[in-house]
Design an enzyme around this catalytic site. Structure first.
Site, short mmCIF file in Angstrom:
data_model
loop_
_atom_site.label_atom_id
_atom_site.label_comp_id
_atom_site.label_asym_id
_atom_site.label_seq_id
_atom_site.Cartn_x
_atom_site.Cartn_y
_atom_site.Cartn_z
N HIS A 95 28.54 33.75 38.19
CA HIS A 95 30.04 33.44 38.14
C HIS A 95 30.66 34.50 39.18
O HIS A 95 30.20 35.30 39.68
CB HIS A 95 30.18 34.01 36.80
CG HIS A 95 31.70 33.59 36.41
ND1 HIS A 95 32.15 32.31 36.28
CD2 HIS A 95 32.76 34.26 35.61
CE1 HIS A 95 33.36 32.13 35.92
NE2 HIS A 95 33.56 33.52 35.43
N CYS A 150 33.86 28.03 39.90
CA CYS A 150 34.40 29.30 39.80
C CYS A 150 34.71 30.12 41.19
O CYS A 150 35.89 30.59 41.14
CB CYS A 150 33.59 30.30 38.81
SG CYS A 150 31.77 30.35 39.30
N ASP A 202 40.02 36.10 34.91
CA ASP A 202 38.99 35.23 35.08
C ASP A 202 39.75 33.64 35.14
O ASP A 202 40.22 33.38 34.18
CB ASP A 202 37.91 35.04 34.11
CG ASP A 202 36.88 34.21 34.52
OD1 ASP A 202 37.02 33.55 35.59
OD2 ASP A 202 35.81 34.04 33.71
#
Lengths: 304, 654
Positions: free
Chosen positions: B448, B404, B464
């Site tokens: 994250h 991520c 995202d």
């Protein structure tokens, strides 16, 4: 006190000097139909006391000197072949008397000790299949030297339990000792003793002593004493129900001696050391040299 | 009074002490634990063999060596660690000369102190249960020191349990009512506490390292069950500055106050944050109401505590999960949100510039970029290949494999290059829902990174990019999103079917413990008390009730005990006699508990010949009534006699 008992007490008190409390305990013990164990060092007057008791109460009296080679037959008696009649006839042993003085009981072998102790419990003896009643009243006054002395067979706890009381005489105090030294020979005095009571009269007193009233409040106190010995970790085992009964009987006799018709806590306190002293044993690991367990027990238990 | 202890007696002392020292030993240097065990072993040997005490000079030398060793280890003798080490050592040294009962009692009290001191290290439920056990051991040891027979265990445990059971209600009462302070009286600095968690910068590989950890970051419960994992973006540090490799947060935020508006119904949630030794407090959504903590909310929605979070922290927040914020962007902030290191990643810049130049508008550019991630063969993986100096270029055009942080970093770079203000947000995403306790468990492995872009008329919008590559990451969590071979080892067995309810159940117990016992602070106390009775929730009422209640409790117990003592004295005759004894006691003539009434009468009559007649008459009457068969009609005359018995203090000789 009953006048006859008072006379008896006075007479014994003149022979055994300076021990009024112990003499009272002896009388109470006999009134409660218990057997008596006198424990002390040699020469403090154990035998004299036993003699004086028997003579004063007007009971017939035998003395058995216990030794290590004494056999049960020497105590109970035996059937002996009579050549003249061609039959076996029974020759009663010294046990057939109203008062037995078993002197130095812990010197005899356990076998002979138990012959005596059976007779104490049953009031009868069985010899060669024939059961023979012992005379009434029947008392055993046993004396023993403290265990610390050499060459003795200590009585097992179960047999100690047969004795209602165990008393210790101890040394006489200063003035009693002086009177003893100045006075006549005790053995000679014993010969002059008169019977102050009759066996029937004494048995009636025993009956009367048993009817002395013990109130619930007193039984509460008695029970809390017994419970304490059972709960306390210092004692190996608590007092048995038989010991509790013995305590009550002794306290009743003590109250009777005092001329009261009921038992009060002080009576229990007076007899307790003599009644439980030989029945209580410190637990393993507890210092056994602790002075007088019974006295401490009395101090610790509150009177309800 | 000195005597040598037997082995069982010594065990009564050693075993509970060892129970207390053992957990400390794990945190202390190893030589200390070994020294303690060696001395304890020697004491046992000494008791078994009946050896004499070591000579005084040797004991002195041992103590001095120990003190020097503790000082050398910690550089001090004060402070929690060094202090505990010192106590542990001294408890062993005291064992060397423990012969008198006083030494033994003293050691047991040191044991109690060590027991409490352990809570400085660890306050979990398990250690509390263990310490309760150790406390029972110590108390039993204290009782054993007063009991003659060392081998019997139950006679010592029974009164111990009774004591603890009696103390329990009082403890609960004090726990609930003792006023909690909003700030602690003193602060304990936790020494060298290692902790994992997010940091104030992000490099490639940071988050993927966190993913290996099962440690709990926070627990959260909502006032509604209507929560989707996709909504759970726990916002942590906001990263503004990029140097080509790592993203950093900034100390001083671009000016501006928090502005924003929410849509729909705000939700209320409670977070129990595990200590992470950083300043930020995780938030979800745009808060409408923040609790009164010593913390400030910055304009980038980062909530910073004024002191690092060293202890478990609990806070309740109301917030809109659907919101817009930062509608006005001032020039300085805009400049900061567009800044990029010069001369790096030319291909990425070129790509972004081509999007921007096509004139499709900012929102479309964002969609374009996401489309790029979706369309090209990007792979979501824990094991990305190493990146060169042109990290973003390398990632976007060569390797295309990343976690991520790679996606967030590359995305924000592209946005800034395309002239759209953007920033990286790190935090946690999702979590595990514990249906047993109705709360979410967020672990380090839920760490994250994502992006926020600023669009005119809309403010900051969350984007995202990872979700574009791997939608399962957001919907089902990191385990499901990763290829099977790459799932971290601890995570594989973790969710094994039959253990899951046990694990969740245990977490509920811990959660409640944290919430209600450890987290019972001034706020919760007021909340709890006002729910019981509104008038209770102020300090005065609390103090009054506290004093009154504990007093009642203690006197109540004592009264109960006395009542049991005197219950047998309830009949009227002995009550009268008790009165009589009280009157005599005022003259200094106190009846001993074991003293018979006749003996007592004789003693008092001798002491006060002037009262002898009265005393004797009363006593005789009493004894006759209580022990004899006197008729109960005489009770009245006993009562009358005792009422009339008014001895004067001074007459006669006492």
């Amino acid at each position: 006190m009953n006048p006859q008992l008072q006379q008896a007490f006075d007479q014994i008190n003149r022979i055994v000097l300076g021990k009024p409390h112990q003499i009272r305990l002896c009388l109470a013990c006999l009134l409660a139909r218990g057997h008596l164990l006198i424990e002390d060092a040699p020469g403090v007057g154990k035998t004299t006391l036993a003699h004086a008791l028997a003579a004063t109460l007007g009971l017939d009296f035998h003395r058995i000197q216990f030794t290590s080679d004494l056999l049960p037959a020497d105590i109970l008696g035996a059937a002996i072949y009579d050549r003249a009649s061609g039959q076996f006839s029974f020759h009663p042993g010294p046990i057939f008397a109203q008062v037995i003085l078993a002197d130095e009981i812990n010197r005899a072998s356990p076998k002979s000790q138990s012959a005596l102790l059976e007779a104490m419990e049953e009031g009868q003896v069985t010899i060669e299949g024939v059961t023979r009643e012992l005379p009434k009243p029947f008392f055993v006054i046993a004396t023993q030297n403290p265990i610390e002395q050499a060459g003795v067979f200590p009585l097992p706890e179960s047999q100690l339990d047969r004795f209602l009381m165990r008393i210790r005489l101890g040394y006489p105090d200063h003035s009693a000792e002086r009177a003893l030294l100045k006075g006549e020979n005790r053995r000679d005095l014993l010969g002059q003793l008169q019977a102050m009571l009759q066996p029937d009269g004494f048995m009636a007193m025993q009956q009367a002593a048993q009817t002395i009233h013990a109130s619930d409040a007193l039984l509460d106190y008695l029970q809390s004493l017994i419970d304490t010995t059972r709960r306390d970790a210092r004692f190996g085992s608590g007092l048995s129900p038989r010991a509790g009964l013995a305590l009550l009987r002794a306290a009743q006799a003590w109250a009777y001696l005092a001329g009261r018709d009921f038992v009060q806590p002080e009576d229990v306190q007076a007899v307790l050391p003599a009644v439980v002293g030989h029945r209580l044993h410190p637990a393993a690991g507890v210092d056994s040299a602790e002075p007088d367990w019974a006295a401490r027990l009395l101090l610790e238990v509150a009177i309800p | 009074m000195r005597r040598q202890y037997s082995v069982p007696e010594l065990l009564w002392l050693l075993v509970p002490l060892a129970l207390v020292v053992a957990p400390h030993a794990a945190n202390l240097p190893i030589w200390l634990g070994l020294a303690w065990a060696a001395i304890a072993g020697w004491c046992l040997l000494r008791a078994a063999r009946r050896l004499p005490l070591p000579p005084r000079w040797l004991r002195t030398v041992i103590v001095i060596v120990g003190l020097v060793a503790v000082f050398a280890q910690f550089g001090t003798l004060v402070g929690p660690r060094a202090g505990v080490a010192l106590l542990v050592f001294l408890s062993a040294a005291k064992l060397l000369e423990t012969e008198a009962p006083r030494d033994r009692t003293g050691l047991i009290f040191v044991g109690y102190f060590l027991l409490v001191a352990y809570f400085l290290e660890d306050q979990s439920l398990l250690s509390a249960a263990y310490m309760l056990l150790a406390m029972l051991g110590l108390t039993a040891s204290l009782i054993a020191s007063q009991m003659p027979e060392p081998k019997a265990v139950w006679p010592k445990l029974r009164p111990t349990l009774m004591l603890v059971l009696q103390a329990l209600p009082l403890a609960v009462f004090l726990f609930l009512l003792f006023p909690r302070l909003s700030a602690p009286l003193w602060t304990m600095k936790q020494e060298n506490l290692a902790s994992t968690g997010l940091s104030d910068q992000m490099q490639p590989g940071d988050v993927s390292r966190l993913i290996q950890s099962n440690e709990i970051a926070l627990r959260a419960s909502f006032d509604t069950r209507d929560i989707e994992p996709g909504q759970l973006y726990w916002r942590g540090p906001v990263l503004w500055d990029f140097d080509g490799r790592s993203w950093r947060t900034v100390r001083r935020v671009p000016d501006g106050k928090v502005d924003g508006e929410g849509r729909g119904q705000p939700v209320t949630y409670r977070i129990i944050l595990e200590p992470h030794r950083q300043h930020w407090l995780f938030l979800l959504g745009l808060p409408t109401a923040l609790p009164a903590l010593p913390a400030d909310l910055r304009s980038d929605l980062l909530w910073l505590a004024r002191a690092p979070v060293d202890q478990r922290l609990q806070y309740t927040v109301s917030a809109w999960l659907d919101y817009r914020h930062g509608l006005d962007l001032d020039a300085a902030t805009r400049a900061r949100a567009l800044e990029l290191p010069r001369g790096l990643n030319p291909r990425a810049r070129a790509l972004a510039a081509s999007w921007a130049d096509s004139g499709i508008g900012d929102a479309a550019v964002v969609q374009r970029a996401l489309h790029h991630f979706r369309g090209e063969p990007f792979v979501y993986t824990l094991q990305p290949p190493a990146l060169g100096v042109q990290a973003v270029d390398d990632f976007l055009f060569n390797t295309r494999r990343g976690f991520c942080e790679h996606y967030a970093s590359a995305f924000v770079f592209l946005m800034r290059a395309a002239g759209i203000p953007a920033r990286v947000i790190t935090g946690y995403q999702g979590g595990e829902y514990n249906a047993v306790g109705n709360y979410w468990i967020v672990r380090q492995r839920d760490a994250h990174a994502w992006a926020e872009v600023w669009l005119a008329g809309e403010g900051w919008r969350r984007v995202d990019p990872t979700a574009a590559v791997s939608p399962t990451r957001v919907e089902l969590g990191v385990d499901a999103a990763l290829p099977a071979a790459e799932r971290p080892a601890p995570l594989i067995d973790f969710d094994a079917g039959w253990l899951a309810p046990v694990r969740l159940g245990w977490d509920v117990v811990n959660y409640r413990w944290n919430l209600w016992v450890l987290g019972y602070n001034d706020v919760r106390q007021r909340e709890f008390l006002s729910r019981l009775a509104p008038w209770l929730a102020n300090l005065n009422a609390m103090l009054w009730l506290l004093g009154l209640g504990s007093g009642l409790f203690i006197f109540g117990l004592a009264g109960l005990y006395l009542l049991r003592q005197t219950r047998t004295r309830q009949d009227p005759i002995s009550r009268q006699y008790t009165r009589f004894c009280r009157k005599l006691a005022r003259l200094g003539l106190v009846r001993e508990a074991h003293e018979g009434p006749a003996d007592f009468a004789r003693r008092t009559a001798t002491a006060r010949p002037d009262l002898a007649d009265e005393i004797m008459r009363i006593s005789q009457l009493y004894v006759g009534l209580r022990y004899g068969q006197a008729s109960t009609e005489q009770t009245a005359s006993l009562q009358a006699l005792i009422r009339r018995f008014r001895p004067r203090k001074t007459a006669g000789t006492v």
